[in-house]
Write a protein that holds these residues in place. Structure first.
Motif, PDB file in Angstrom:
ATOM      1  N   MET A   1       0.818  -1.208   0.000  1.00  0.00           N
ATOM      2  CA  MET A   1       0.000   0.000   0.000  1.00  0.00           C
ATOM      3  C   MET A   1       0.860   1.270   0.000  1.00  0.00           C
ATOM      4  O   MET A   1       0.550   2.240  -0.667  1.00  0.00           O
ATOM      5  CB  MET A   1      -0.921  -0.005   1.214  1.00  0.00           C
ATOM      6  N   LEU A   2       1.974   1.259   0.757  1.00  0.00           N
ATOM      7  CA  LEU A   2       2.767   2.468   0.901  1.00  0.00           C
ATOM      8  C   LEU A   2       3.382   2.943  -0.413  1.00  0.00           C
ATOM      9  O   LEU A   2       3.374   4.147  -0.688  1.00  0.00           O
ATOM     10  CB  LEU A   2       3.839   2.263   1.974  1.00  0.00           C
ATOM     11  N   PRO A   3       3.955   2.055  -1.276  1.00  0.00           N
ATOM     12  CA  PRO A   3       4.466   2.558  -2.563  1.00  0.00           C
ATOM     13  C   PRO A   3       3.385   3.208  -3.417  1.00  0.00           C
ATOM     14  O   PRO A   3       3.637   4.216  -4.080  1.00  0.00           O
ATOM     15  CB  PRO A   3       5.026   1.298  -3.226  1.00  0.00           C
ATOM     16  N   ALA A   4       2.188   2.643  -3.412  1.00  0.00           N
ATOM     17  CA  ALA A   4       1.099   3.228  -4.192  1.00  0.00           C
ATOM     18  C   ALA A   4       0.732   4.599  -3.653  1.00  0.00           C
ATOM     19  O   ALA A   4       0.479   5.543  -4.421  1.00  0.00           O
ATOM     20  CB  ALA A   4      -0.113   2.302  -4.174  1.00  0.00           C
ATOM     21  N   LEU A   5       0.702   4.751  -2.328  1.00  0.00           N
ATOM     22  CA  LEU A   5       0.371   6.045  -1.735  1.00  0.00           C
ATOM     23  C   LEU A   5       1.464   7.071  -2.003  1.00  0.00           C
ATOM     24  O   LEU A   5       1.176   8.251  -2.234  1.00  0.00           O
ATOM     25  CB  LEU A   5       0.143   5.884  -0.232  1.00  0.00           C
ATOM     26  N   LEU A  48      -5.352  11.595 -11.648  1.00  0.00           N
ATOM     27  CA  LEU A  48      -4.739  10.268 -11.569  1.00  0.00           C
ATOM     28  C   LEU A  48      -4.233   9.985 -10.161  1.00  0.00           C
ATOM     29  O   LEU A  48      -4.446   8.887  -9.620  1.00  0.00           O
ATOM     30  CB  LEU A  48      -3.597  10.193 -12.579  1.00  0.00           C
ATOM     31  N   GLY A  49      -3.547  10.961  -9.550  1.00  0.00           N
ATOM     32  CA  GLY A  49      -3.025  10.759  -8.202  1.00  0.00           C
ATOM     33  C   GLY A  49      -4.129  10.559  -7.185  1.00  0.00           C
ATOM     34  O   GLY A  49      -4.021   9.706  -6.297  1.00  0.00           O
ATOM     35  N   THR A  50      -5.207  11.325  -7.300  1.00  0.00           N
ATOM     36  CA  THR A  50      -6.317  11.182  -6.365  1.00  0.00           C
ATOM     37  C   THR A  50      -6.992   9.825  -6.531  1.00  0.00           C
ATOM     38  O   THR A  50      -7.350   9.170  -5.551  1.00  0.00           O
ATOM     39  CB  THR A  50      -7.338  12.318  -6.565  1.00  0.00           C
ATOM     40  N   ALA A  51      -7.174   9.394  -7.790  1.00  0.00           N
ATOM     41  CA  ALA A  51      -7.783   8.084  -8.038  1.00  0.00           C
ATOM     42  C   ALA A  51      -6.919   6.968  -7.454  1.00  0.00           C
ATOM     43  O   ALA A  51      -7.442   6.011  -6.840  1.00  0.00           O
ATOM     44  CB  ALA A  51      -7.977   7.877  -9.536  1.00  0.00           C
ATOM     45  N   LEU A  52      -5.600   7.079  -7.614  1.00  0.00           N
ATOM     46  CA  LEU A  52      -4.699   6.061  -7.065  1.00  0.00           C
ATOM     47  C   LEU A  52      -4.729   6.078  -5.543  1.00  0.00           C
ATOM     48  O   LEU A  52      -4.751   5.018  -4.898  1.00  0.00           O
ATOM     49  CB  LEU A  52      -3.273   6.311  -7.571  1.00  0.00           C
ATOM     50  N   VAL A  54      -7.190   7.210  -3.473  1.00  0.00           N
ATOM     51  CA  VAL A  54      -8.472   6.727  -2.955  1.00  0.00           C
ATOM     52  C   VAL A  54      -8.641   5.242  -3.239  1.00  0.00           C
ATOM     53  O   VAL A  54      -9.072   4.471  -2.370  1.00  0.00           O
ATOM     54  CB  VAL A  54      -9.633   7.542  -3.561  1.00  0.00           C
ATOM     55  N   GLY A  55      -8.285   4.812  -4.457  1.00  0.00           N
ATOM     56  CA  GLY A  55      -8.439   3.409  -4.805  1.00  0.00           C
ATOM     57  C   GLY A  55      -7.591   2.491  -3.941  1.00  0.00           C
ATOM     58  O   GLY A  55      -8.061   1.438  -3.494  1.00  0.00           O
ATOM     59  N   SER A  56      -6.355   2.881  -3.677  1.00  0.00           N
ATOM     60  CA  SER A  56      -5.472   2.070  -2.828  1.00  0.00           C
ATOM     61  C   SER A  56      -6.013   1.976  -1.402  1.00  0.00           C
ATOM     62  O   SER A  56      -5.976   0.913  -0.784  1.00  0.00           O
ATOM     63  CB  SER A  56      -4.063   2.670  -2.818  1.00  0.00           C
ATOM     64  N   THR A  57      -6.502   3.098  -0.896  1.00  0.00           N
ATOM     65  CA  THR A  57      -7.034   3.102   0.467  1.00  0.00           C
ATOM     66  C   THR A  57      -8.287   2.239   0.565  1.00  0.00           C
ATOM     67  O   THR A  57      -8.438   1.443   1.506  1.00  0.00           O
ATOM     68  CB  THR A  57      -7.358   4.539   0.898  1.00  0.00           C
ATOM     69  N   LEU A  58      -9.198   2.370  -0.405  1.00  0.00           N
ATOM     70  CA  LEU A  58     -10.422   1.568  -0.377  1.00  0.00           C
ATOM     71  C   LEU A  58     -10.110   0.086  -0.492  1.00  0.00           C
ATOM     72  O   LEU A  58     -10.710  -0.753   0.192  1.00  0.00           O
ATOM     73  CB  LEU A  58     -11.347   2.002  -1.520  1.00  0.00           C
ATOM     74  N   ARG A  59      -9.160  -0.255  -1.351  1.00  0.00           N
ATOM     75  CA  ARG A  59      -8.781  -1.658  -1.494  1.00  0.00           C
ATOM     76  C   ARG A  59      -8.193  -2.202  -0.200  1.00  0.00           C
ATOM     77  O   ARG A  59      -8.513  -3.319   0.224  1.00  0.00           O
ATOM     78  CB  ARG A  59      -7.762  -1.798  -2.629  1.00  0.00           C
ATOM     79  N   ASP A  60      -7.347  -1.403   0.446  1.00  0.00           N
ATOM     80  CA  ASP A  60      -6.728  -1.851   1.690  1.00  0.00           C
ATOM     81  C   ASP A  60      -7.765  -2.030   2.794  1.00  0.00           C
ATOM     82  O   ASP A  60      -7.639  -2.921   3.632  1.00  0.00           O
ATOM     83  CB  ASP A  60      -5.668  -0.842   2.124  1.00  0.00           C
ATOM     84  N   THR A 252       4.524   8.869   3.368  1.00  0.00           N
ATOM     85  CA  THR A 252       4.092   7.515   3.721  1.00  0.00           C
ATOM     86  C   THR A 252       4.916   6.930   4.858  1.00  0.00           C
ATOM     87  O   THR A 252       4.814   5.743   5.153  1.00  0.00           O
ATOM     88  CB  THR A 252       4.190   6.583   2.494  1.00  0.00           C
ATOM     89  N   THR A 253       5.766   7.765   5.470  1.00  0.00           N
ATOM     90  CA  THR A 253       6.619   7.310   6.573  1.00  0.00           C
ATOM     91  C   THR A 253       6.073   7.856   7.880  1.00  0.00           C
ATOM     92  O   THR A 253       6.110   9.067   8.106  1.00  0.00           O
ATOM     93  CB  THR A 253       8.066   7.805   6.375  1.00  0.00           C
ATOM     94  N   PRO A 254       5.546   6.999   8.751  1.00  0.00           N
ATOM     95  CA  PRO A 254       4.957   7.516   9.989  1.00  0.00           C
ATOM     96  C   PRO A 254       6.003   8.084  10.943  1.00  0.00           C
ATOM     97  O   PRO A 254       6.995   7.414  11.238  1.00  0.00           O
ATOM     98  CB  PRO A 254       4.275   6.283  10.606  1.00  0.00           C
ATOM     99  N   PRO A 255       5.811   9.316  11.409  1.00  0.00           N
ATOM    100  CA  PRO A 255       6.704   9.862  12.437  1.00  0.00           C
ATOM    101  C   PRO A 255       6.549   9.089  13.741  1.00  0.00           C
ATOM    102  O   PRO A 255       5.550   8.393  13.944  1.00  0.00           O
ATOM    103  CB  PRO A 255       6.220  11.305  12.601  1.00  0.00           C
ATOM    104  N   PRO A 256       7.531   9.203  14.634  1.00  0.00           N
ATOM    105  CA  PRO A 256       7.429   8.489  15.917  1.00  0.00           C
ATOM    106  C   PRO A 256       6.144   8.794  16.677  1.00  0.00           C
ATOM    107  O   PRO A 256       5.524   7.900  17.243  1.00  0.00           O
ATOM    108  CB  PRO A 256       8.663   8.971  16.683  1.00  0.00           C
TER     109      PRO A 256
END
Length: 269
Positions: A1-5, A48-52, A54-60, A252-256
Motif C-alpha cells: 500500500m505504501l508505494p502506491a500512496l 490520476l493521483g487522487t484516483a490512485l 483513494v483506490g489504494s485506500t479503499l482496497r486496503d 508515507t513514513t509515519p513519524p514516531p
C-alpha cells in the motif's frame, strides 16, 4: 500500500505544481506562459493521483462497492480532502481558461491546497497543522512553478529573474518556517533525526533543499552577467523535483508520534 500512496502523493504534488505554480506564473511572472496545455496536464495528474490514493485506500480497507466509496469520500477527513482537492483543481483550471479575476484564482488555489493538506498526517492534526501543510505546499508550488516558467519561457531575461527573486525568497522563508513547525508537530522535537526512518527521510529532503538553494545562486549570477541561464535553471528545477520526490516518500513514513498512535501513512512537511 505504501508505494502506491507515495506514487499518488507525488502525482498530486506534480499536478499542484503545474496548476497552481503554472497559473501563478502566467498571471504574475511570465504572462501567457506556460501554456494552457501544461495546466491541463497538471489537472490530469491530480485526477490520476487522487484516483490512485483513494483506490489504494479503499482496497486496503476492503471497501469494494460504490456505497463504500461514497461513504469514504463523504464521511472521512481524507475522503473529503480528496474531493476538495479536485474541486479546487477544477476551479483553478476554470479561472485560467476563463480569465477570471485574481482573487477568484487565489480562492481556488487555496481550496486545492487545503484539500492537499487534509490527507494523511494532515487528517490527524487539526486546523493549525493543516494550515501549515497547505502553506508549505503552496510555497513549494510557487517557487518550483516560477523556476519552471522561466525554464520553459522562449526568452528568459534578467528582468523576469529579478521580478521572481523576491517571490522566491518569500517562498524559501515560508518553507523553512512551516517545515520546522510541522517537524515539531509530527516528531515532537527537531533533534535526533537520525534515530528513526521519518527523521532520516526528512534529512534527505533537507539535503536536496539545501542543494536547490545553492543551485539558485549561479542562476542569479548568470542572469546578472547576461550568460546562458537555462542549464542552471534546469539544475535548480531538477533538485526541487527531487525535494518533491522525497516529500512523497516522507508522506508515507509515519513519524514516531504517529507510530505511537498506530498511524499507517500521511503527508510529511
Amino acid at each position: 500500500m505504501l508505494p502506491a500512496l507515495a506514487a499518488a502523493h507525488l502525482l498530486t504534488l506534480l499536478g499542484a505544481l503545474l496548476l497552481v505554480g503554472g497559473a501563478w506564473s502566467r498571471r504574475a511572472l511570465t504572462p501567457g506562459h506556460p501554456g494552457h496545455h501544461l495546466l491541463a496536464v497538471g489537472f490530469g495528474l491530480l485526477l490520476l493521483g487522487t484516483a490512485l490514493e483513494v483506490g489504494s485506500t479503499l482496497r486496503d480497507l476492503g471497501f469494494l462497492t460504490l456505497d463504500d466509496a461514497a461513504a469514504y469520500l463523504t464521511g472521512t477527513v481524507p475522503g473529503r480532502a480528496a474531493l476538495t482537492r479536485l474541486m479546487g483543481a477544477a476551479l483553478v483550471l476554470a479561472t485560467e481558461l476563463s480569465a477570471w479575476p485574481a482573487p477568484l484564482f487565489a480562492l481556488a488555489a487555496a481550496l486545492l491546497l487545503w484539500g492537499e493538506a487534509g490527507a494523511g498526517h494532515g487528517a490527524t492534526h487539526g486546523v493549525t497543522a493543516r494550515l501549515l501543510t497547505a502553506l508549505h505546499a503552496g510555497a513549494m508550488t510557487v517557487w518550483l512553478g516560477g523556476v519552471t516558467a522561466l525554464l520553459l519561457h522562449p526568452l528568459p531575461t534578467g528582468d523576469l529573474a529579478r521580478r521572481f527573486t523576491p517571490v522566491a525568497l518569500v517562498c524559501v522563508s515560508l518553507l523553512v518556517y512551516s517545515g520546522a513547525a510541522l517537524t515539531v508537530e509530527h516528531r515532537g522535537a527537531l533533534g535526533g533525526l537520525t534515530g528513526d526512518p521519518y527523521g532520516r527521510t526528512l534529512l534527505l529532503k533537507l539535503g536536496f533543499f539545501t542543494f536547490a538553494l545553492l543551485a539558485a545562486l549561479p542562476v542569479r549570477r548568470a542572469f546578472a552577467r547576461g550568460l546562458p541561464a537555462r542549464p542552471r535553471l534546469a539544475a535548480e528545477a531538477l533538485l526541487l523535483l527531487a525535494v518533491l520526490g522525497v516529500t512523497a516518500t516522507l508522506g508515507t513514513t509515519p513519524p514516531p508520534t504517529h507510530a505511537e498512535r498506530g498511524e499507517a501513512h500521511g503527508h510529511g512537511p
